[in-house]
Design a protein around this motif. Structure first.
Motif, mmCIF file in Angstrom:
data_model
loop_
_atom_site.group_PDB
_atom_site.id
_atom_site.type_symbol
_atom_site.label_atom_id
_atom_site.label_comp_id
_atom_site.label_asym_id
_atom_site.label_seq_id
_atom_site.Cartn_x
_atom_site.Cartn_y
_atom_site.Cartn_z
ATOM 1 N N GLY A 181 1.020 -1.080 -0.072
ATOM 2 C CA GLY A 181 0.108 -0.082 0.111
ATOM 3 C C GLY A 181 0.929 1.221 0.007
ATOM 4 O O GLY A 181 0.550 2.215 -0.779
ATOM 5 N N PHE A 182 2.034 1.321 0.823
ATOM 6 C CA PHE A 182 2.704 2.524 0.771
ATOM 7 C C PHE A 182 3.580 2.505 -0.518
ATOM 8 O O PHE A 182 3.819 3.591 -1.043
ATOM 9 N N TRP A 183 3.926 1.340 -0.780
ATOM 10 C CA TRP A 183 4.633 1.165 -2.213
ATOM 11 C C TRP A 183 3.987 2.000 -3.516
ATOM 12 O O TRP A 183 4.469 2.634 -4.188
ATOM 13 N N VAL A 184 2.719 1.519 -3.469
ATOM 14 C CA VAL A 184 1.591 1.731 -4.671
ATOM 15 C C VAL A 184 1.398 3.533 -4.436
ATOM 16 O O VAL A 184 1.403 4.166 -5.433
ATOM 17 N N ASP A 185 1.019 3.768 -3.373
ATOM 18 C CA ASP A 185 0.537 5.206 -3.251
ATOM 19 C C ASP A 185 1.371 6.057 -2.728
ATOM 20 O O ASP A 185 1.319 7.361 -3.091
ATOM 21 N N ALA A 186 2.525 5.909 -1.955
ATOM 22 C CA ALA A 186 3.442 6.847 -1.387
ATOM 23 C C ALA A 186 4.718 6.002 -1.585
ATOM 24 O O ALA A 186 5.364 5.980 -0.384
ATOM 25 N N PRO A 187 5.468 6.025 -2.826
ATOM 26 C CA PRO A 187 6.886 5.265 -2.718
ATOM 27 C C PRO A 187 7.956 5.748 -2.157
ATOM 28 O O PRO A 187 8.746 5.006 -1.874
ATOM 29 N N THR A 188 7.780 6.973 -1.887
ATOM 30 C CA THR A 188 9.019 7.950 -1.444
ATOM 31 C C THR A 188 8.963 7.975 0.168
ATOM 32 O O THR A 188 9.584 8.808 1.009
ATOM 33 N N SER A 189 7.713 7.561 0.777
ATOM 34 C CA SER A 189 7.492 7.544 2.130
ATOM 35 C C SER A 189 8.341 6.571 3.091
ATOM 36 O O SER A 189 8.921 5.720 2.607
ATOM 37 N N THR A 190 8.545 6.969 4.299
ATOM 38 C CA THR A 190 9.274 6.215 5.100
ATOM 39 C C THR A 190 8.361 5.034 5.639
ATOM 40 O O THR A 190 9.072 3.951 6.046
ATOM 41 N N GLY A 191 7.129 4.728 5.243
ATOM 42 C CA GLY A 191 6.410 3.694 5.461
ATOM 43 C C GLY A 191 7.068 2.569 4.464
ATOM 44 O O GLY A 191 7.063 1.169 5.147
ATOM 45 N N VAL A 192 7.442 2.732 3.346
ATOM 46 C CA VAL A 192 7.987 1.657 2.603
ATOM 47 C C VAL A 192 9.421 1.059 3.351
ATOM 48 O O VAL A 192 9.549 -0.327 3.617
ATOM 49 N N LEU A 193 10.261 1.892 3.956
ATOM 50 C CA LEU A 193 11.405 1.599 4.319
ATOM 51 C C LEU A 193 11.132 0.841 5.922
ATOM 52 O O LEU A 193 11.507 -0.130 6.099
ATOM 53 N N THR A 194 10.250 1.583 6.583
ATOM 54 C CA THR A 194 9.709 0.991 8.022
ATOM 55 C C THR A 194 9.383 -0.326 7.714
ATOM 56 O O THR A 194 9.916 -1.458 8.513
ATOM 57 N N TYR A 195 8.245 -0.506 7.112
ATOM 58 C CA TYR A 195 7.521 -2.038 7.046
ATOM 59 C C TYR A 195 8.047 -2.707 6.007
ATOM 60 O O TYR A 195 8.365 -3.845 6.593
ATOM 61 N N GLY A 196 8.589 -2.212 4.922
ATOM 62 C CA GLY A 196 9.381 -3.294 3.852
ATOM 63 C C GLY A 196 10.653 -3.777 4.175
ATOM 64 O O GLY A 196 10.989 -4.947 4.207
ATOM 65 N N PHE A 197 11.523 -3.009 5.023
ATOM 66 C CA PHE A 197 12.933 -3.479 5.570
ATOM 67 C C PHE A 197 12.769 -3.713 6.817
ATOM 68 O O PHE A 197 13.996 -4.496 7.170
ATOM 69 N N PHE A 198 12.126 -3.322 7.577
ATOM 70 C CA PHE A 198 12.115 -3.703 9.152
ATOM 71 C C PHE A 198 11.251 -4.895 9.397
ATOM 72 O O PHE A 198 11.599 -6.096 9.978
ATOM 73 N N MET A 199 9.825 -4.599 9.451
ATOM 74 C CA MET A 199 8.799 -5.626 9.846
ATOM 75 C C MET A 199 8.552 -6.851 8.912
ATOM 76 O O MET A 199 8.649 -7.771 9.291
ATOM 77 N N VAL A 200 8.786 -6.774 7.677
ATOM 78 C CA VAL A 200 8.614 -7.769 6.664
ATOM 79 C C VAL A 200 9.977 -8.753 6.868
ATOM 80 O O VAL A 200 9.539 -9.988 7.062
ATOM 81 N N PRO A 201 11.062 -8.240 6.825
ATOM 82 C CA PRO A 201 12.269 -9.337 7.179
ATOM 83 C C PRO A 201 12.108 -10.030 8.555
ATOM 84 O O PRO A 201 12.225 -11.179 8.504
#
Length: 152
Positions: free
Chosen positions: A95-115
């Protein structure tokens, strides 16, 4: 903690389950705003509903961790909850990647929580599906005591 943790090597799993519960409670509260830029997620369901989903996943994941080891199926419950937790955060990351790809949500959830959740899913699946395949030394002790150590 007021209760005893049976398996201390699961600290990461306890952490992400608590984080999911806290995140869900926060998102469900009226004072919290997830992100107005997440149109893709808002089209699926409302923000409060997302909060309830995350809170429920976190709470049931905590329950699965608390009862783990009590019955044969509890490692499977941990695996299912880790998979649901991973799916929820992956959906949030998308959701963050599609709607706000430059937001910190991509980094926070994509690189911390998902791994982290990928790691917990692997460990839970390992416990659920491969725990009984380890050799049991008690099966071999009578052979050793009888001097038959060369037999399998």
């Amino acid at each position: 903690m007021p209760w005893r943790i049976r398996y201390k090597d699961r600290a990461l799993e306890w952490h992400v389950a608590f984080a999911t519960l806290a995140f869900g409670i926060g998102v469900a509260s009226p004072e919290f705003i997830l992100s107005k830029s997440l149109d893709w997620m808002h089209r699926v369901m409302g923000e409060v509903a997302w909060g309830y989903v995350f809170a429920a996943i976190g709470a049931v994941h905590l329950l699965a961790l608390a009862i783990n080891g009590a019955r044969w199926w509890t490692p499977l419950a941990r695996t299912v909850m880790a998979a649901l937790n991973l799916a929820a955060y992956s959906f949030l990351t998308i959701g963050f990647w599609v709607d706000a790809p430059t937001s910190t949500g991509v980094l926070t959830y994509g690189f911390f929580m998902v791994p982290c959740l990928g790691t917990t899913l692997f460990r839970a699946a390992r416990d659920a599906f491969w725990q009984n395949q380890q050799p049991n030394i008690n099966e071999y002790l009578p052979m050793v005591e009888n001097g038959l150590s060369d037999q399998p």
